[in-house]
Write a protein that holds these residues in place. Structure first.
Motif, short mmCIF file in Angstrom:
data_model
loop_
_atom_site.label_atom_id
_atom_site.label_comp_id
_atom_site.label_asym_id
_atom_site.label_seq_id
_atom_site.Cartn_x
_atom_site.Cartn_y
_atom_site.Cartn_z
N PHE A 9 2.44 14.17 -0.35
CA PHE A 9 2.77 12.89 -0.98
C PHE A 9 1.66 12.44 -1.94
O PHE A 9 1.94 11.98 -3.05
N VAL A 10 0.41 12.59 -1.54
CA VAL A 10 -0.69 12.10 -2.39
C VAL A 10 -1.22 13.18 -3.33
O VAL A 10 -2.09 12.90 -4.16
N ARG A 69 1.11 6.00 -4.12
CA ARG A 69 0.32 7.20 -3.80
C ARG A 69 -1.19 6.96 -3.86
O ARG A 69 -1.97 7.86 -3.54
N GLU A 119 -4.45 8.71 -7.49
CA GLU A 119 -3.31 9.25 -8.25
C GLU A 119 -3.16 8.51 -9.56
O GLU A 119 -2.94 9.13 -10.62
N ALA A 161 -5.72 12.85 -8.37
CA ALA A 161 -5.09 13.40 -7.17
C ALA A 161 -5.31 14.91 -7.12
O ALA A 161 -5.03 15.62 -8.08
N GLN A 203 8.71 6.67 0.54
CA GLN A 203 9.23 7.63 -0.44
C GLN A 203 10.62 7.23 -0.91
O GLN A 203 10.96 7.39 -2.09
#
Length: 382
Positions: free
Chosen positions: A92-93, A213, A217, A222, A283
């Protein structure tokens, strides 16, 4: 020699009197399962701690794995659930890997101490969280504390160092003021001087960046190979625990060297299950990250805070501890719970109300907040 018959803890009475006189005495206040007051004090930024999917995620993990993890993660406390969540969080990150700790506090201790040590210079922002301050003290590295968000001061420390290794430490969103670290500039300085950048995203994750995030990011950092990110699942994800994210080599090293990981009982499966469910909600509903910033801006306007907030945190500085305490008590009497930050959490003379926005605030709740905050602050500022 005559032995004096006195309690070895008698000195605590004097300390307690001094704290009370200075308006710095603290106390625990239990809350009911469902609070009667409007909550503008918690770090439940996205309003997920009571989300039915998040609760069910924790319950399902509880049923499957039991109440506790039963041991450290190197013994019996590492489950398939822990590792699956780590993979999902890293994806996700945009990090290569993640390692879950029992709290954000232990994640910061583990990362900073294990990645520094003798022969290292640690450069830390003056307003970093207590967990990072404690990590610096435990590291046995040389520590340089630089003025808040002063990139030039960081560069001077790095340029003049004699140590072989260097680590720069900052929060992305500072917990008391809610302002943002200049991550892009700090990273540029770290690159020039071969330093590692450790960023505590406790208050940035879930709020800043695309879909929550994080500020790393947002800054285009990221997954950078010379950046380590720490997060907590007890804020935006409404659960419990912390994690360190970064290159796979960092994860491998922490498993071998981070004492808060090696010797602590693994995070309870229910907390992992709840955090993973919250991540899935985030999400699916990226609007939550946008809404929390919009509500924060509205709260700041109500409180006559000059600068538009850059996070969920709205800091209303009132000055002396007694003034902030009285204002917080007046808010609570009128049905609004707010945070009250006093020294040593914040510098002397800057005691404040710390308001936190939530993505799940309703219009009725905002109407109440406007009325109460306007009245209380007009009195506190006179």
């Amino acid at each position: 020699m005559t032995r004096v018959e006195a309690s070895p803890l008698a000195w605590l009475d004097d300390v307690e009197r001094e704290r009370r006189a200075a308006g710095l005495r603290r106390s625990l206040r239990p809350r009911p399962p469902v609070g009667a007051e409007l909550d503008l004090a918690s770090n439940d930024y996205l309003g997920l701690s009571q989300h039915p999917d998040v609760i069910e995620g924790g319950v399902e993990a509880l049923r499957t794995w039991g109440a506790g993890s039963s041991g450290s993660r190197l013994v019996t406390g590492n489950t398939e659930l822990h590792e699956a969540f780590e993979s999902a969080l890293a994806d996700f990150v945009g990090a290569e890997s993640a390692l879950v700790f029992s709290s954000g506090y232990t994640a910061n201790l583990g990362a900073v101490v294990a990645l520094s040590g003798p022969g290292t210079l640690l450069v830390s922002d003056a307003l970093t969280h207590a967990s990072l301050i404690d990590a610096c003290r435990l590291s046995r590295a040389r520590v340089a504390v630089t003025p808040h968000c002063d990139v030039a001061a960081v560069e001077r420390e790095l340029a003049s160092r004699e140590e072989q290794r260097a680590v720069v430490i900052t929060e992305s969103v500072f917990s008391a003021d809610g302002d943002l670290a200049p991550l892009r500039q700090l990273h540029d300085v770290c690159r020039r001087h071969g330093a590692l950048l450790i960023v505590d995203e406790a208050h940035g994750f879930g709020v800043r960046g695309a879909g929550g995030r994080g500020l790393l990011e947002e800054a285009g950092l990221a997954g950078a190979p010379d950046v380590v990110m720490t997060v907590t699942m007890s804020k935006a994800l409404g659960s419990q625990g912390g994690a360190v994210l970064g290159p796979v080599a960092v994860r491998d090293h922490l498993i071998d060297a981070a004492r808060p990981f090696i010797f602590d009982t693994g995070l309870a499966p229910a907390a992992v299950g709840g955090a993973w469910a919250a991540l899935r909600v985030l999400q699916a509903e990226p609007w939550r990250a946008r809404d929390v910033l919009a509500y924060a801006a509205e709260l700041a306007s109500v409180c006559d805070v000059a600068e538009k907030p850059e996070s969920a945190v709205v800091s209303v500085v009132l000055g002396e501890p007694e003034v902030a305490l009285a204002a917080a008590a007046a808010c609570l009497d009128s049905g609004v719970r707010v945070g009250c930050f006093r020294p040593p959490t914040v510098p002397a003379g800057t005691s404040r109300l710390r308001l936190t926005a939530r993505a799940s605030l309703s219009e009725d709740e905002m109407t109440l907040a406007r009325a109460v905050l306007s009245e209380v602050l007009s009195t506190a500022r006179t």
